[in-house]
Design a protein around this motif. Structure first.
Motif, PDB file in Angstrom:
ATOM      1  N   ILE A 333       0.832  -1.209   0.000  1.00  0.00           N
ATOM      2  CA  ILE A 333       0.000   0.000   0.000  1.00  0.00           C
ATOM      3  C   ILE A 333       0.869   1.263   0.000  1.00  0.00           C
ATOM      4  O   ILE A 333       0.512   2.272  -0.595  1.00  0.00           O
ATOM      5  N   THR A 334       2.043   1.213   0.636  1.00  0.00           N
ATOM      6  CA  THR A 334       2.898   2.402   0.654  1.00  0.00           C
ATOM      7  C   THR A 334       3.278   2.793  -0.772  1.00  0.00           C
ATOM      8  O   THR A 334       3.271   3.973  -1.133  1.00  0.00           O
ATOM      9  N   VAL A 409       7.512   4.257   8.051  1.00  0.00           N
ATOM     10  CA  VAL A 409       6.243   3.542   7.906  1.00  0.00           C
ATOM     11  C   VAL A 409       6.421   2.037   7.996  1.00  0.00           C
ATOM     12  O   VAL A 409       7.472   1.526   7.623  1.00  0.00           O
ATOM     13  N   PRO A 412       6.291  -0.059  14.298  1.00  0.00           N
ATOM     14  CA  PRO A 412       6.741   0.941  15.275  1.00  0.00           C
ATOM     15  C   PRO A 412       8.250   1.171  15.093  1.00  0.00           C
ATOM     16  O   PRO A 412       8.987   0.215  14.837  1.00  0.00           O
ATOM     17  N   TRP A 436       1.604   6.280  11.053  1.00  0.00           N
ATOM     18  CA  TRP A 436       0.871   5.030  11.303  1.00  0.00           C
ATOM     19  C   TRP A 436      -0.340   4.962  10.384  1.00  0.00           C
ATOM     20  O   TRP A 436      -1.141   5.900  10.332  1.00  0.00           O
ATOM     21  N   TRP A 437      -0.458   3.850   9.680  1.00  0.00           N
ATOM     22  CA  TRP A 437      -1.627   3.603   8.827  1.00  0.00           C
ATOM     23  C   TRP A 437      -1.574   2.175   8.339  1.00  0.00           C
ATOM     24  O   TRP A 437      -0.693   1.416   8.742  1.00  0.00           O
ATOM     25  N   GLU A 440      -5.748  -1.046   4.837  1.00  0.00           N
ATOM     26  CA  GLU A 440      -7.184  -0.781   4.955  1.00  0.00           C
ATOM     27  C   GLU A 440      -7.495   0.707   5.050  1.00  0.00           C
ATOM     28  O   GLU A 440      -8.616   1.123   4.749  1.00  0.00           O
ATOM     29  N   ASP A 523      -4.424  -3.153  15.893  1.00  0.00           N
ATOM     30  CA  ASP A 523      -3.239  -2.687  16.622  1.00  0.00           C
ATOM     31  C   ASP A 523      -3.622  -2.275  18.037  1.00  0.00           C
ATOM     32  O   ASP A 523      -4.748  -1.851  18.283  1.00  0.00           O
ATOM     33  N   LEU A 535       2.043   3.426  19.209  1.00  0.00           N
ATOM     34  CA  LEU A 535       1.584   2.130  18.718  1.00  0.00           C
ATOM     35  C   LEU A 535       2.391   1.029  19.388  1.00  0.00           C
ATOM     36  O   LEU A 535       3.624   1.116  19.460  1.00  0.00           O
ATOM     37  N   ARG A 538       0.646  -5.396  16.852  1.00  0.00           N
ATOM     38  CA  ARG A 538      -0.608  -6.069  16.535  1.00  0.00           C
ATOM     39  C   ARG A 538      -1.164  -6.784  17.769  1.00  0.00           C
ATOM     40  O   ARG A 538      -0.412  -7.295  18.598  1.00  0.00           O
ATOM     41  N   ASN A 544       4.567  -8.878  11.717  1.00  0.00           N
ATOM     42  CA  ASN A 544       5.080  -7.749  10.947  1.00  0.00           C
ATOM     43  C   ASN A 544       6.579  -7.978  10.768  1.00  0.00           C
ATOM     44  O   ASN A 544       7.387  -7.675  11.633  1.00  0.00           O
ATOM     45  N   GLY A 547       8.400  -4.928   8.218  1.00  0.00           N
ATOM     46  CA  GLY A 547       7.341  -4.034   7.755  1.00  0.00           C
ATOM     47  C   GLY A 547       6.338  -4.709   6.835  1.00  0.00           C
ATOM     48  O   GLY A 547       5.420  -4.064   6.348  1.00  0.00           O
TER      49      GLY A 547
END
Ligand code: 6R9
Length: 672
Positions: A333-334, A409, A412, A436-437, A440, A523, A535, A538, A544, A547
């Motif tokens: 997504i990044t 990104v 954490p 943080w994102w 979704e 999260d 954050l 999870r 993760n 990343g």
């Protein structure tokens, strides 16, 4: 759900925004400037987003009324989950990302500086050239492959400009892109082609990652054969990256991109855009969850467009002459929001890099920064930690004077990595934006703003405009007030929110809206007395790793395909570069002799089934797994054994057979 804490020491220091950035900041130099805009965005969300959407985009037709640019239901008890933004309006995101800039006189502005894996391989694409290439590919897709509004097109490419070009061309036709990360295996690729029912795949014959040649076409052949056997006939358009020698092409299925484009008529360079409804799907992106197979999250056109542009320009405080560099791959997504759509919608110049940060030397990223005078740089903590290991010298060799903003990104960021990023890479003259994102959320949700927000290392700080986070107590599921800790949820929709899981609205509702009225992020977080969010990782069974999101069950399914395996359990372990490593417990069949070769074959099967990013760090043979009497695997215990925290095993009396714990510890001593 269990709250875990992956953070290390807490650094109490607060860093004031960089003064030179404060002078530039479009939001304003003080936190009060930010809060004022924030209050407006949450008190009058319709008016706020209507204003933003009218200012920065072209809409073929507008939504009905500024009083209701959105509608949403996060409460299953009141009806189906439903999210809509700018409903009734029509637009085209490719038009907004390319054509519009040309009409505004930016035809000769560079959209992408491309830097290949090897030094010296470099090119630049202007917005004018981008328009022609996108148009031609759209023409080819439309005329030869029958791609129309709604058709799914898969994309499996290295980081070359064809990636964004393909995403733009698909969107130009109102078709739906499904980009698959180029590091995924044939199995992962075919699963995504099959689920999305893609009729065309845009790919390349190969790429280089550092010194390593990667033969993508081989993987593609396997995936397409598999997809066809399962009833999905998908054709391939293959970009020639290094050469055609020895690359098998299947008659009637595969063509070379360069040949097809060269043969197009002149009119192909002006393929018109297809105007689509704001809620028309734009792309699918498959991501891992805690259970089952990866889910195809669906993003739609209007809201995503508005959110990608707004977060990009605000979080990076983008100004017209900036040069921006995001290291994220378009398969994540990044790479969608911040290597493609955000930068292009803003008409920016950005850098696209094919290679790895250590090739040919560990100065490579910083050399690129100097070469193009990069102002904003965006990467993941895992990469920072890996580079930290190589010391300061490769960084110090370069100038980096052009840099203003450093983004983080994916996971954490630990305080050591934050400090190194700030002091060594940024030399104290850059704001760090720890964003943080999630896949979704489409775009940034909690982030500092450069020149504006005081920084606390390890905290993603405050919610972006329009975002209303809350913390739920994990036991009572009631909101935590003030400073405290809990499950991070979002109370109000935002334009970039994913609308559904492709073909599985039910799973979307169950996964993300288990508590009525809230979007559940998965999260955990802590909120301090200043309202800053920290954050904590999870709270579900999602790992993760560097990343990258991986489901424990996804890895277990891969392990279980091994002919000698009876069952397995996967947990995360702290890893100093990857953040989290993959630790696999395996029960082998009776009579199978445990050897190093056998354990290595478990690693290999996971790599082949999912991809290199999922390769286990450790394989731990087991005679049995710690289970409750109802048969539930106690991962908490497995995590502690894996991490060597044997004095923290806690209560094991509820296990069906507590002796497995001792056995596991004994086997660890021999094998892991
Ligand atoms: C954008 C992206 C999402 C998950 C998310 C969280 C973790 C991402 C973070 C972060 C702490 C940050 N995550 N950014 N955790 N601080 N700045 O990474 O999307 O691949 O879907 O992963 O990544 O756990 O839930 P995605």
């Amino acid at each position: 759900m269990v709250l875990q804490d992956h953070r290390d020491v807490k650094d109490q220091r607060v860093y004031a925004p960089i003064e030179s950035n404060s002078k530039l900041s479009k939001v304003g130099p003080t936190l009060e400037d930010r809060m004022k805009q924030y209050r407006e965005s949450v008190e009058q969300p319709s008016q706020y987003w209507a204003r933003v959407a009218k200012q920065n985009f072209f809409w073929k037709t507008l939504w009905e009324s500024d009083d209701s640019v959105f509608s949403f239901n996060f409460d299953k008890s009141k009806g189906p989950i439903d999210i809509k933004w700018f409903d009734g309006a029509t637009t085209n995101i490719c038009y907004n990302a390319v054509d519009r800039h040309i009409e505004e006189g930016k035809k000769d502005k560079v959209a992408f500086y491309w830097e290949g894996n090897d030094v010296g391989e470099t090119s630049a694409v202007t917005y004018g050239q981008l328009h022609d290439e996108v148009s031609k590919l759209a023409y080819l897709l439309k005329t030869k492959y029958g791609v129309v509004k709604g058709t799914r097109v898969s994309i499996y490419l290295p980081m070359i400009t064809l990636g964004p070009i393909a995403m733009l061309a698909v969107a130009r036709l109102g078709a739906v892109a499904s980009v698959v990360f180029g590091g995924f295996s044939a199995h992962s690729l075919s699963a995504r082609i099959i689920d999305s029912e893609s009729t065309v795949l845009i790919t390349a014959e190969g790429t280089m990652r550092g010194d390593k040649p990667i033969q993508l076409k081989k993987i593609v052949d396997e995936a397409l054969t598999d997809a066809e056997a399962q009833g999905v006939a998908c054709k391939a358009i293959v970009f020639e990256r290094h050469g055609r020698d020895g690359v098998p092409m299947k008659e009637g299925r595969d063509v070379w991109y360069q040949d097809e484009i060269a043969a197009l008529p002149a009119e192909a360079a002006s393929t018109p855009v297809e105007w689509v409804e704001a809620e028309h799907p734009l792309f699918l992106l498959y991501t891992s969850g805690s259970t089952g197979k990866p889910k195809g999250l669906e993003h739609t056109t209007g809201g995503y467009m508005v959110y990608a542009h707004t977060t990009f320009t605000t979080t990076f405080d983008y100004h017209d002459d900036d040069v921006y560099f995001c290291t994220g791959d378009i398969g994540w997504i990044t790479g969608h929001t911040y290597a493609t759509w955000g930068p292009l919608l803003a008409g920016s110049t950005s850098v696209l890099f094919e290679g790895v940060p250590t090739h040919p030397t560990p100065s490579r990223w910083w050399d690129i920064v100097d070469k193009f005078k990069v102002t904003q740089f965006y990467t993941a903590p895992t990469a920072i930690r890996a580079l930290m290991k190589g010391g300061e010298a490769p960084v110090k060799k370069t100038s980096r004077a052009s840099l203003r903003v450093l983004g983080s990104v994916g996971e954490p960021i630990n305080v050591e990595a934050w400090n190194w990023y700030y002091n060594v890479v940024g030399e104290g003259h850059c704001d760090i934006v720890d964003t943080w994102w999630q896949t979704e959320t489409g775009g940034h949700m909690i982030t500092p703003l450069p020149g504006n927000t005081p920084l606390k290392p390890g905290s993603a700080s405050l919610p972006f405009f329009g975002v209303q986070p809350a913390l739920l107590d994990p036991t009572t599921l009631k909101e935590v007030e003030g400073a405290g800790e809990g499950l991070l949820v979002i109370k109000h929709s935002w334009p970039g929110q994913s609308r559904t899981i492709f073909k599985d609205a039910e799973r979307f509702a169950q996964t993300y809206f288990p508590v009525d009225g809230y979007y559940m992020t998965g999260d955990g977080a802590r909120r301090d007395a200043d309202g800053y969010y920290w954050l904590t990782g999870r709270v579900d069974d999602v790992l993760n790793v560097s990343g990258h999101r991986l489901g424990t069950s996804e890895v277990e399914c891969a392990v279980n395909t091994h002919p000698d395996v009876v069952e397995s359990a996967v947990v995360g372990i702290p890893h100093d570069v990857k953040g989290e490593g993959i630790y696999v417990y395996v029960c082998f069949k009776e009579g199978v002799e445990i050897t190093q070769k056998l354990l290595d074959s478990v690693k290999a099967i996971v790599r082949n089934e999912i991809g290199a990013i999922a390769t286990p760090d450790a394989v731990h043979p087991a005679n049995g797994l710690p289970k409750t009497r109802s048969g539930k695997i106690m991962r908490r215990i497995l995590r502690k054994i894996a991490a060597g925290q044997l004095d923290e095993l806690g209560d094991i009396s509820t296990l069906a057979d507590p002796s497995v714990v001792e056995e596991l510890i004994a086997l660890k001593a021999v094998w892991v």
